[in-house]
Design a protein around this motif. Structure first.
Motif, PDB file in Angstrom:
ATOM      1  N   GLY A  22      10.677   2.762  -7.324  1.00 18.94           N
ATOM      2  CA  GLY A  22      11.086   4.132  -7.047  1.00 18.94           C
ATOM      3  C   GLY A  22      10.106   5.141  -7.605  1.00 18.94           C
ATOM      4  O   GLY A  22       9.646   6.048  -6.893  1.00 18.94           O
ATOM      5  N   ALA A  23       9.772   5.000  -8.882  1.00 17.25           N
ATOM      6  CA  ALA A  23       8.817   5.921  -9.506  1.00 17.25           C
ATOM      7  C   ALA A  23       7.443   5.801  -8.857  1.00 17.25           C
ATOM      8  O   ALA A  23       6.732   6.802  -8.676  1.00 17.25           O
ATOM      9  N   GLU A  24       7.062   4.585  -8.498  1.00 12.20           N
ATOM     10  CA  GLU A  24       5.755   4.373  -7.878  1.00 12.20           C
ATOM     11  C   GLU A  24       5.663   5.087  -6.537  1.00 12.20           C
ATOM     12  O   GLU A  24       4.644   5.727  -6.226  1.00 12.20           O
ATOM     13  N   LEU A  25       6.713   5.010  -5.731  1.00  9.42           N
ATOM     14  CA  LEU A  25       6.697   5.663  -4.427  1.00  9.42           C
ATOM     15  C   LEU A  25       6.573   7.174  -4.561  1.00  9.42           C
ATOM     16  O   LEU A  25       5.862   7.815  -3.777  1.00  9.42           O
ATOM     17  N   ARG A  26       7.251   7.754  -5.547  1.00 10.63           N
ATOM     18  CA  ARG A  26       7.146   9.197  -5.755  1.00 10.63           C
ATOM     19  C   ARG A  26       5.725   9.579  -6.164  1.00 10.63           C
ATOM     20  O   ARG A  26       5.175  10.584  -5.696  1.00 10.63           O
ATOM     21  N   LEU A  27       5.122   8.779  -7.031  1.00 12.84           N
ATOM     22  CA  LEU A  27       3.748   9.046  -7.456  1.00 12.84           C
ATOM     23  C   LEU A  27       2.788   8.911  -6.285  1.00 12.84           C
ATOM     24  O   LEU A  27       1.886   9.751  -6.099  1.00 12.84           O
ATOM     25  N   GLU A  33      -0.402  13.449  -0.745  1.00 11.36           N
ATOM     26  CA  GLU A  33      -0.392  14.871  -0.392  1.00 11.36           C
ATOM     27  C   GLU A  33      -1.635  15.595  -0.907  1.00 11.36           C
ATOM     28  O   GLU A  33      -2.089  16.569  -0.302  1.00 11.36           O
ATOM     29  N   SER A  34      -2.180  15.117  -2.018  1.00 11.13           N
ATOM     30  CA  SER A  34      -3.295  15.831  -2.645  1.00 11.13           C
ATOM     31  C   SER A  34      -4.673  15.345  -2.199  1.00 11.13           C
ATOM     32  O   SER A  34      -5.674  15.973  -2.522  1.00 11.13           O
ATOM     33  N   LEU A  35      -4.734  14.262  -1.453  1.00  6.08           N
ATOM     34  CA  LEU A  35      -6.043  13.714  -1.050  1.00  6.08           C
ATOM     35  C   LEU A  35      -6.687  14.565   0.043  1.00  6.08           C
ATOM     36  O   LEU A  35      -6.011  14.985   0.987  1.00  6.08           O
ATOM     37  N   PRO A  36      -7.984  14.807  -0.046  1.00  6.06           N
ATOM     38  CA  PRO A  36      -8.668  15.584   1.000  1.00  6.06           C
ATOM     39  C   PRO A  36      -8.754  14.799   2.305  1.00  6.06           C
ATOM     40  O   PRO A  36      -8.662  13.571   2.320  1.00  6.06           O
ATOM     41  N   PHE A  81      -4.730   2.098  -7.491  1.00  5.92           N
ATOM     42  CA  PHE A  81      -4.888   3.334  -6.725  1.00  5.92           C
ATOM     43  C   PHE A  81      -5.316   3.035  -5.291  1.00  5.92           C
ATOM     44  O   PHE A  81      -4.700   3.507  -4.336  1.00  5.92           O
ATOM     45  N   GLY A  82      -6.370   2.243  -5.141  1.00  6.28           N
ATOM     46  CA  GLY A  82      -6.884   1.987  -3.812  1.00  6.28           C
ATOM     47  C   GLY A  82      -5.925   1.245  -2.910  1.00  6.28           C
ATOM     48  O   GLY A  82      -5.711   1.627  -1.751  1.00  6.28           O
ATOM     49  N   LEU A  83      -5.292   0.192  -3.442  1.00  6.09           N
ATOM     50  CA  LEU A  83      -4.474  -0.686  -2.603  1.00  6.09           C
ATOM     51  C   LEU A  83      -2.996  -0.302  -2.578  1.00  6.09           C
ATOM     52  O   LEU A  83      -2.215  -0.954  -1.888  1.00  6.09           O
ATOM     53  N   SER A  84      -2.623   0.732  -3.302  1.00  9.60           N
ATOM     54  CA  SER A  84      -1.254   1.235  -3.215  1.00  9.60           C
ATOM     55  C   SER A  84      -1.167   2.500  -2.382  1.00  9.60           C
ATOM     56  O   SER A  84      -0.116   2.821  -1.838  1.00  9.60           O
ATOM     57  N   VAL A  85      -2.282   3.215  -2.271  1.00 11.21           N
ATOM     58  CA  VAL A  85      -2.282   4.498  -1.566  1.00 11.21           C
ATOM     59  C   VAL A  85      -2.813   4.360  -0.143  1.00 11.21           C
ATOM     60  O   VAL A  85      -2.515   5.191   0.720  1.00 11.21           O
ATOM     61  N   ASP A  86      -3.572   3.296   0.138  1.00 11.88           N
ATOM     62  CA  ASP A  86      -4.242   3.198   1.441  1.00 11.88           C
ATOM     63  C   ASP A  86      -3.288   3.225   2.630  1.00 11.88           C
ATOM     64  O   ASP A  86      -3.404   4.065   3.534  1.00 11.88           O
TER      65      ASP A  86
END
Length: 227
Positions: A22-27, A33-36, A81-86
């Motif tokens: 849950g916390a991970e998904l919010r992060l 949202e902040s990535l260019p 970061f890379g494999l959770s946000v991609d």
């Protein structure tokens, strides 16, 4: 008919929750949202794989350069970061394609296997223990992918431990190993770490077999009700 498939395969929106999910998904949502706009999902997959490679090199380097231990958690954070946000980034931009999915899953497999193998050649594990963990990882990963293909569940977790929790363990095990005296015991005929890993692996495999059995019964029961 739709209820039948839902009863067997589950709701595609459902996820098997890990402790931090849950916390991970919010992060992750905040990061996406902040990535260019110039940042692409497939680039993040590559960044994650590079993080794992750096962590692997640092683990082996600890044999001769003990201070390399501090690189491991930083590199694993980059890996997360890379494999959770991609993929969340690709979904948000409606750019999901086979290439993004393939890059993500190859990055995940490469990351885990490279770090686990590196542990076997580090001062914090033995080759025997690392081999056992790799075998267990492959078994659980195979079941996770089969379950994803048949029940459309993307996130797999066992007793609350998912991919993120596993990454945290990989990132901070060197420090725990030092506190437990693992490096000093590796020269023993039967290192304690081998006994512990073999015991835990046995319980894990029994748990996986039980899960396979109960999942099979659920599918059989659902099929019987439809008939």
């Amino acid at each position: 008919m739709g209820d039948f498939f839902t009863s067997i395969f589950g709701n595609p929106a459902q996820r098997t929750q890990s402790f931090l999910r849950g916390a991970e998904l919010r992060l992750i949502d905040n990061i996406v949202e902040s990535l260019p706009a110039r940042v692409e999902a497939i680039q993040l997959s590559g960044v994650g794989a590079c993080g794992a490679l750096v962590a692997s090199i640092a683990l082996i380097a600890c044999n001769h350069f003990p201070h390399a231990i501090w690189i491991v958690p930083i590199a694993m954070a980059i890996n997360w970061f890379g494999l959770s946000v991609d993929l969340p980034l690709a979904r948000k931009r409606q750019q999901e394609a086979a290439a993004e999915g393939m890059a993500h899953h190859l990055g995940e497999i490469f990351s885990h296997l490279s770090v686990l193998i590196a542990y076997g050649f580090s001062p914090f594990f033995t080759v025997r223990a690392a081999t056992v963990v790799v075998i267990c990882y492959l078994l659980f990963a195979a079941y996770a992918y089969i379950r994803a293909a048949t029940r459309h569940v993307e996130q797999m977790a066992y007793i609350g431990i998912g991919v993120t929790e596993f990454r945290i363990l990989l990132a901070f095990w060197p420090f725990a190993a030092v506190l437990l005296g693992v490096p000093q015991s590796l020269g023993d005929k039967q290192p304690a770490i081998d006994v512990a890993v073999l015991s835990l692996a046995g319980f894990a495999i029994i748990g996986l077999l039980a899960k396979l059995f109960f999942d099979g019964r659920k599918i059989t029961a659902a099929s019987g009700r439809d008939d």
